[in-house]
Motif scaffolding. Structure first.
Motif, PDB file in Angstrom:
ATOM      1  N   TYR A 204      34.732  38.252  37.664  1.00 24.30           N
ATOM      2  CA  TYR A 204      35.861  38.516  36.763  1.00 24.30           C
ATOM      3  C   TYR A 204      36.177  37.405  35.779  1.00 24.30           C
ATOM      4  N   GLY A 205      35.425  36.336  35.810  1.00 22.62           N
ATOM      5  CA  GLY A 205      35.629  35.325  34.770  1.00 22.62           C
ATOM      6  C   GLY A 205      36.555  34.200  35.152  1.00 22.62           C
ATOM      7  N   PHE A 206      36.567  33.798  36.426  1.00 25.51           N
ATOM      8  CA  PHE A 206      37.424  32.679  36.820  1.00 25.51           C
ATOM      9  C   PHE A 206      36.821  31.336  36.407  1.00 25.51           C
ATOM     10  N   VAL A 207      35.503  31.227  36.455  1.00 26.76           N
ATOM     11  CA  VAL A 207      34.896  29.947  36.067  1.00 26.76           C
ATOM     12  C   VAL A 207      34.027  30.039  34.821  1.00 26.76           C
ATOM     13  N   GLN A 208      33.508  31.213  34.531  1.00 27.18           N
ATOM     14  CA  GLN A 208      32.826  31.460  33.264  1.00 27.18           C
ATOM     15  C   GLN A 208      33.255  32.845  32.813  1.00 27.18           C
ATOM     16  N   PRO A 209      33.126  33.139  31.501  1.00 28.67           N
ATOM     17  CA  PRO A 209      33.600  34.448  31.036  1.00 28.67           C
ATOM     18  C   PRO A 209      33.029  35.583  31.883  1.00 28.67           C
ATOM     19  N   GLN A 210      33.819  36.626  32.060  1.00 29.70           N
ATOM     20  CA  GLN A 210      33.433  37.713  32.955  1.00 29.70           C
ATOM     21  C   GLN A 210      32.101  38.331  32.584  1.00 29.70           C
TER      22      GLN A 210
END
Ligand code: UDP
Length: 553
Positions: A204-210
């Motif tokens: 879902y994009g917590f560390v890199q875009p989803q």
């Protein structure tokens, strides 16, 4: 409730003695906290402290025994979302002797799966993060059967989709909040903690875009088996079954079976299609099919699934309701509509689902590119895309931007502003992308999967060489068909041969239909070649290479 759990089903004194004497036992799978699931005997939960407790004694077991690394950052992820710091699981340790000074434990006799739901208010999260992972975690451990008890520790209330969680087992799932009712100390006779991440396809994009997960391990086959069983448990009859029930002539039944229809999944509160009636008319006309609408606000979930499970096409604005595409029959098409300034390539949970190998769904996205056809909601609360809380300059920048730049989850105001726009769907441009994007006319395929059987190794690979002249040589490679081929009907069988001159780091690849071939171009005398051979079914199903051949000319 504690009566219901413990009474008459276990020998209380025997259980208490076992706990006091042996303490807790834990054995886990997985090398890292992100791929770990642990099985416990006598894991306890102290509702006062809101902590799980591991009672150690001379005969307790803790594998892996990580020492303080158990807190770096945690023993395991309680939800299927990877390494999310609000979803970690750990326990406190106490000597078994401390039980003497503690409240009498209540024992839970059921085999229990302890997990976190990630976002039980959102249908995509419900299916992708919870239901599918829990379903397949239960398949992984035989004693997590129909009688298993699920315990949800994320701390939320039931949420709008609790009935779906109820389908996972015959026993009512327990919420963290309810554990208090069982007394101060509750001990799970047998439990599993954590969820398999094997079935998830999206991050879902917590560390890199989803985007799609880097290493997807699930195929449409498992998603479809899950969907089938969920439908059975919702008492929904699949398409084949309903067709049989009709009592008309065979011909009529046949016709009924084939009546293709389109479903428009409509959202009634946010991210609206403003000209839904016009869209429905246009689709009916273009495809000469009936068009039905469904919405979560107006129907039971089961009735929506019933309709979707027989549809040829599913149209919807981007949004969680599109996860219901997993109930579409093979051969159907998913058409996902995106609001103005939102790039479909960057938000692909449903595209990824539809494109899983063996899902057999077509996927087309459409994006509103006409600013005059969008309705924004700057005055709404921030979580519905409002931006009036931002500085004037930032508001203006967002309002003139034509594309939301890549961003992380979950509170990017520009993203929320754009994704919560309502859209007047421009029919001609939609029909245009459908014409281009749909390879074949979508229709309900017989429930038969395309084969996904891979070839075995080619057998008895051999090479023969000969030197023709000082600058001319031949290399003949031969092999036998893979052992499993004689049991299969395969449309196209090809072989791939790689030839590499020893010491070079490039190779020449060849695709061949037959079982041997003599190479003479680019073959030098007195040279050693490394040769690999593998079989390929239907262009894309690659087999393993046979052991490398060393061929000296
Ligand atoms: N939802 C709905 N109708 C609406 C808006 C939302 O049924 O008009 C549902 C949606 O399917 C999801 C939940 O409400 O299950 C949260 O929707 P939200 O817009 O927050 O999330 P998204 O759909 O973008 O994932």
């Amino acid at each position: 409730q504690s009566q219901e759990l413990s009474e008459g089903r276990i020998d209380y004194h025997a259980a208490l003695l076992a706990l006091q004497e042996h303490g807790t036992r834990m054995v886990c799978t997985g090398k890292m906290h992100t791929d770990r699931i642990c099985r416990f005997d006598y894991l306890c939960y102290c509702s006062e402290a809101e902590e799980f407790v591991f009672f150690y004694s001379n005969s307790s077991v803790m594998l892996p025994n990580l020492g303080p690394r158990r807190f770096q950052p945690a023993l395991l992820d309680l939800s299927s979302v990877e390494d999310h710091n609000t979803q970690y699981f750990n326990f406190l340790e106490l000597p078994a002797g401390a039980l003497k000074f503690m409240p009498k434990p209540v024992f839970v006799p059921d085999v229990t799966l302890i997990m976190n739901r990630f976002n039980p208010d959102n249908l995509m999260h419900v299916f992708h993060d919870d239901l599918l992972p829990a379903f397949y975690t239960m398949k992984q451990y035989l004693d997590l059967d129909d009688e298993a008890r699920l315990v949800f520790m994320e701390g939320w209330g039931e949420g709008p989709y609790f009935d779906l969680y109820r389908l996972l087992s015959g026993k009512q799932p327990l919420l963290k909040e309810q554990l208090k009712n069982f007394g101060k100390l509750m001990c799970f006779t047998k439990s599993y903690v954590g969820l398999s991440k094997m079935t998830t396809w999206y991050q879902y994009g917590f560390v890199q875009p989803q985007g799609p997960k880097a290493n997807i391990l699930v195929s449409g086959n498992e998603v479809r088996q899950f969907a089938k069983i969920m439908m059975e448990r919702m008492n929904i009859t699949g398409q084949e079954d309903t067709a049989k029930e009709g009592d008309g002539t065979e011909e009529e039944q046949e016709k009924e079976k084939r009546e293709d229809y389109i479903v428009v999944f409509s959202r009634s509160t946010t991210r609206l299609i403003l000209n839904e009636a016009e869209l429905i008319m246009a689709l009916a006309q273009e495809f000469q099919m009936r068009v039905l609408t469904v919405s979560l606000e107006e129907q039971s979930f089961a009735s929506i699934v019933q309709v979707i499970s027989g549809a040829s096409m599913l149209f919807s604005m981007h949004g969680a309701q599109l996860v219901t595409a997993l109930f579409l029959p093979r051969g159907a098409a998913v058409v996902e509509l995106f609001p103005y300034a939102v790039n479909p390539e960057q938000y692909t949970p449903y595209k990824t689902l539809a494109s899983l190998p063996g899902m057999d769904l077509q996927y087309v996205s459409w994006r509103n590119s006409m600013e005059e056809n969008t309705v924004t909601h700057p005055d709404r609360p921030w979580d519905q895309g409002g931006i009036v809380h931002l500085e004037k300059e930032e508001q203006e920048r967002i309002q003139v931007s034509k594309d939301v730049p890549r961003h992380l989850c979950c509170r990017n105001p520009e993203w929320l502003y754009r994704i919560y726009q309502d859209t007047l769907v421009d029919i001609p441009s939609l029909l245009e992308v459908l014409k281009e994007g749909l390879k074949t006319r979508p229709s309900v395929k017989k429930n038969k999967a395309a084969s996904t059987v891979h070839p075995g190794r080619v057998r008895e690979p051999q090479c023969q060489t000969s030197v023709q002249a000082t600058n001319e040589a031949k290399l003949t490679v031969s092999w036998q068909i893979p052992w499993n081929l004689k049991f299969l009907k395969v449309r196209e069988v090809k072989y791939e041969v790689w030839i590499q001159e020893q010491g070079e780091n490039t190779y020449m690849p060849y695709i061949l239909p037959q079982l041997n071939y003599t190479f003479s171009e680019n073959i030098k005398p007195f040279t050693t070649y490394l040769v690999w051979v593998r079989c390929i079914f239907n262009k894309s199903l690659l087999g393993p290479f046979a052991d490398v051949l060393m061929c000296r000319t």
